[in-house]
Design an enzyme around this catalytic site. Structure first.
Site, PDB file in Angstrom:
ATOM      1  N   GLY A 145       2.055  80.696  15.833  1.00 15.78           N
ATOM      2  CA  GLY A 145       3.104  81.596  16.302  1.00 15.78           C
ATOM      3  C   GLY A 145       4.146  81.762  15.224  1.00 15.78           C
ATOM      4  O   GLY A 145       4.212  80.953  14.287  1.00 15.78           O
ATOM      5  N   CYS A 194      -1.495  75.201  13.639  1.00 16.69           N
ATOM      6  CA  CYS A 194      -0.301  75.666  12.947  1.00 16.69           C
ATOM      7  C   CYS A 194       0.949  75.444  13.810  1.00 16.69           C
ATOM      8  O   CYS A 194       1.310  74.311  14.074  1.00 16.69           O
ATOM      9  CB  CYS A 194      -0.494  77.127  12.548  1.00 16.69           C
ATOM     10  N   TYR A 195       1.595  76.505  14.315  1.00 14.84           N
ATOM     11  CA  TYR A 195       2.777  76.281  15.164  1.00 14.84           C
ATOM     12  C   TYR A 195       2.410  75.394  16.357  1.00 14.84           C
ATOM     13  O   TYR A 195       3.210  74.552  16.783  1.00 14.84           O
ATOM     14  CB  TYR A 195       3.331  77.628  15.654  1.00 14.84           C
ATOM     15  N   HIS A 221      -5.785  77.640   9.706  1.00 17.50           N
ATOM     16  CA  HIS A 221      -6.341  78.518  10.747  1.00 17.50           C
ATOM     17  C   HIS A 221      -7.871  78.492  10.726  1.00 17.50           C
ATOM     18  O   HIS A 221      -8.485  79.134   9.875  1.00 17.50           O
ATOM     19  CB  HIS A 221      -5.839  79.953  10.535  1.00 17.50           C
ATOM     20  N   ASP A 248     -18.039 101.269  28.282  1.00 15.79           N
ATOM     21  CA  ASP A 248     -17.360 100.439  29.283  1.00 15.79           C
ATOM     22  C   ASP A 248     -17.670 100.877  30.711  1.00 15.79           C
ATOM     23  O   ASP A 248     -18.059 100.063  31.552  1.00 15.79           O
ATOM     24  CB  ASP A 248     -15.833 100.450  29.062  1.00 15.79           C
ATOM     25  N   GLU A 285      -9.801  79.887  12.854  1.00 12.37           N
ATOM     26  CA  GLU A 285     -10.364  81.081  13.497  1.00 12.37           C
ATOM     27  C   GLU A 285     -10.594  82.233  12.526  1.00 12.37           C
ATOM     28  O   GLU A 285     -11.299  83.177  12.855  1.00 12.37           O
ATOM     29  CB  GLU A 285      -9.444  81.526  14.653  1.00 12.37           C
ATOM     30  N   LYS A 287     -14.857  93.651  23.770  1.00 12.77           N
ATOM     31  CA  LYS A 287     -15.777  94.772  23.568  1.00 12.77           C
ATOM     32  C   LYS A 287     -17.185  94.330  23.157  1.00 12.77           C
ATOM     33  O   LYS A 287     -18.184  94.836  23.661  1.00 12.77           O
ATOM     34  CB  LYS A 287     -15.196  95.662  22.468  1.00 12.77           C
TER      35      LYS A 287
END
Ligand code: XMP
Length: 556
Positions: free
Chosen positions: A100, A127-128, A214, A272, A216, A412
């Site tokens: 964050g 991290c944060y 990070h 969708d 990710e 998606k």
């Protein structure tokens, strides 16, 4: 006004996050209305185990969720204000604290709810998220003299750490932080360091971990393994979030909720609404009726393809509402882009309402709302609002339908996987986004039948060449625009004066930003010469090299 604000005000009333939101957008029902989605959460009632991601406003929170889902584990992003009562039904097996923008010493710094530490669940602070954990559990965080941003080499202090199971003693990681850990909370040990962060990874015996980097992002090459070690070694959760399981559970759930009720669904041709309708059809068969409104603003053969897929191939109760004339009449003399959108949106609701009325009593409306739209309109996020939720209009109040949104918790790419699992064609599943107002916002100025014909023919050639050259799936959108400009040309011995067609091809992850695609020259050459030769009244073809921002993807 900042660029961001300008972009938001421009895109007001427009939909950009998911590809066939064109239909959902028209049928959008504001959150506070009496209509209630029947899908409060996938994990609800199904007793599916999950991982919770507490969002502290990182631009990467969604990416963490995507990565975890890719590892076949169900997860949800929740607010740092969520109580245990709010989330215990999700059957959490572990918690991730996101990064964050705050510093833990900021006055309004978001903190972690105490149930996270009291629950005994494994926790991974990123991290944060790590700094918050250190701060709340009695350690010290301080402002680092040197901000660390970019690649760093992480060295483990000892190599039997759970998070790094199967990985080497050093690895490349992606850092982005100002604050750093000075003193550890009681019971924690430092597990790894980088040149700038003497304490870059921490952990204790109770499966609480913190990492300064990070995992990710793609720039941390072994990030997936690190996250999977947390999921499978620390949380011991099973990788059972698969399209097949999702389909089975969802079909069951829809059946239970719909009972003997009647369901309608507006199909657009996009993935969708197609996937949502197929799920409902699988669950309740003929209790579902799909309505397809042909507004006359679609591309060549598009309405026919939707009809064939659903009516002939899938044997769904299907209403093909031929309404082209109505729409074109309403658009006569209209040149303002936002007026076009408004007119098309309103007319869509009118047609849909009329068609639905003919069906008598209806109980449910199926919509293809996706998880990113849910995240954006909920308060789970403390990130700055990047995009307003675009409402084009609402269903008339008298319809009083309950919502079925079976894709409410899917990204998606997961919707596409589910579509394939359900047997939908690749063409439908991987279709590029197409806006609800259709070709009307790709014809600058007044929309006429003649202009629609020219644009359809040009657009067909663009698509044909893009597909023939295997570029379709790597491009976010590719299309032709009738620019409204006319220019001089020469055909044989004759001077001509015809339309200028622009080709737009963009790459993007989410339509929030986009770059113009570097199409190969030979593909552009073929597109240009085919349009000039095969489409009447076109004198010139140009290529749009504007990125977003400052441009938008569509021309209007
Ligand atoms: P822009 O032009 O704002 O487009 O960069 C971003 C994405 O949204 C789509 N788009 C729309 N979709 N109704 C829709 O359903 C609209 O009015 C609309 N305007 C833009 C566009 O195709 C792109 O994917």
């Amino acid at each position: 006004m900042s660029n961001n604000e300008i972009d938001q005000s421009k895109s007001n009333n427009r939909v950009s996050s998911s590809d066939d939101l064109e239909v959902s957008a028209y049928l959008e029902i504001s959150q506070e209305k009496s209509f209630q989605s029947q899908f409060s959460s996938i994990a609800d009632e199904s007793q599916r185990d999950s991982i919770l991601i507490i969002d502290f406003g990182s631009q990467y929170s969604r990416l963490i969720a995507r990565r975890i889902r890719e590892s076949k584990v169900y997860c949800e992003i929740i607010s740092h204000k969520s109580s245990w009562d709010d989330i215990s039904k999700l059957n959490p097996k572990g918690v991730i604290l996101s990064g964050g923008p705050s510093s833990v010493y900021d006055e309004s710094a978001p903190l972690c709810p105490l149930w996270v530490y009291e629950s005994g669940l494994p926790v991974l602070g990123i991290c944060y998220g790590m700094q918050v954990m250190v701060h709340q559990l009695g350690g010290t965080v301080s402002n680092s003299a040197k901000r660390e941003y970019g690649h760093a080499i992480l060295h483990q202090n000892a190599t039997q750490e759970k998070l790094f199971n199967g990985l080497g003693s050093s690895m490349s990681v992606w850092m982005s932080h100002g604050d750093r850990i000075d003193a550890l909370p009681p019971g924690f040990e430092s597990k790894a360091f980088t040149d700038n962060s003497p304490i870059a990874v921490i952990g204790n015996n109770a499966n609480l971990f913190g990492i300064q980097f990070h995992p990710e992002v793609a720039h941390t090459p072994q990030g997936k393994e690190i996250l999977e070690n947390f999921l499978f070694k620390a949380c011991e959760i099973l990788p059972d979030w698969t399209p097949g399981n999702f389909v089975n559970e969802t079909v069951e759930k829809i059946r239970e909720q719909v009972g003997e009720g009647k369901v309608i669904c507006a199909l657009s041709g996009g993935v969708d609404s197609a996937v949502a309708a197929t799920l409902v059809h699988k669950a309740v068969g003929d209790q579902l009726t799909c309505i397809f409104v042909n507004n006359g603003l679609m591309r060549k053969e598009e309405p026919e393809r939707v009809q064939i897929t659903f009516e002939k191939y899938m044997k769904v109760n299907f209403i093909f509402s031929e309404s082209s004339e109505r729409f074109i009449r309403k658009l006569k003399d209209v040149t303002d882009p936002e007026r076009k959108r408004k007119i098309i949106g309103e007319e869509f609701i009118n047609v849909f309402d009329e068609e639905a009325n003919r069906l008598g009593e209806v109980d449910f409306l199926t919509q293809g709302t996706l998880y990113p739209d849910v995240i954006e309109s909920s308060d789970s996020s403390v990130s700055a609002t990047i995009k307003t939720h675009h409402n084009v209009g609402g269903l008339p109040d008298h319809m009083k339908l309950k919502l079925i949104e079976p894709l409410r918790y899917l990204f998606k790419d997961e919707v596409r996987q589910v579509g394939l699992e359900l047997g939908l064609s690749e063409e439908m599943v991987f279709r590029q986004p197409f806006p609800g107002p259709g070709l009307a916002i790709r014809i600058l100025g007044e929309v006429t039948e003649e202009k629609l014909d020219i644009l359809r023919a040009a657009d067909w050639i663009v698509m044909d060449e893009i597909k023939a050259n295997n570029l379709y799936q790597e491009l976010w959108q590719t299309f032709a625009v009738l620019t409204g400009a006319k220019s001089v040309g020469v055909t044989g011995d004759f001077r001509t004066y015809g339309h200028v067609i622009a080709i737009r091809a963009v790459t993007s992850d989410d339509a929030m930003t986009a770059d113009w695609a570097r199409l190969p020259y030979d593909v552009l050459t073929r597109i240009s010469s085919r349009i000039s030769n095969e489409v009447d009244n076109v004198s010139r073809v140009v290529f749009d090299i504007t990125s977003k921002p400052p441009g938008t993807i569509e021309w209007e």
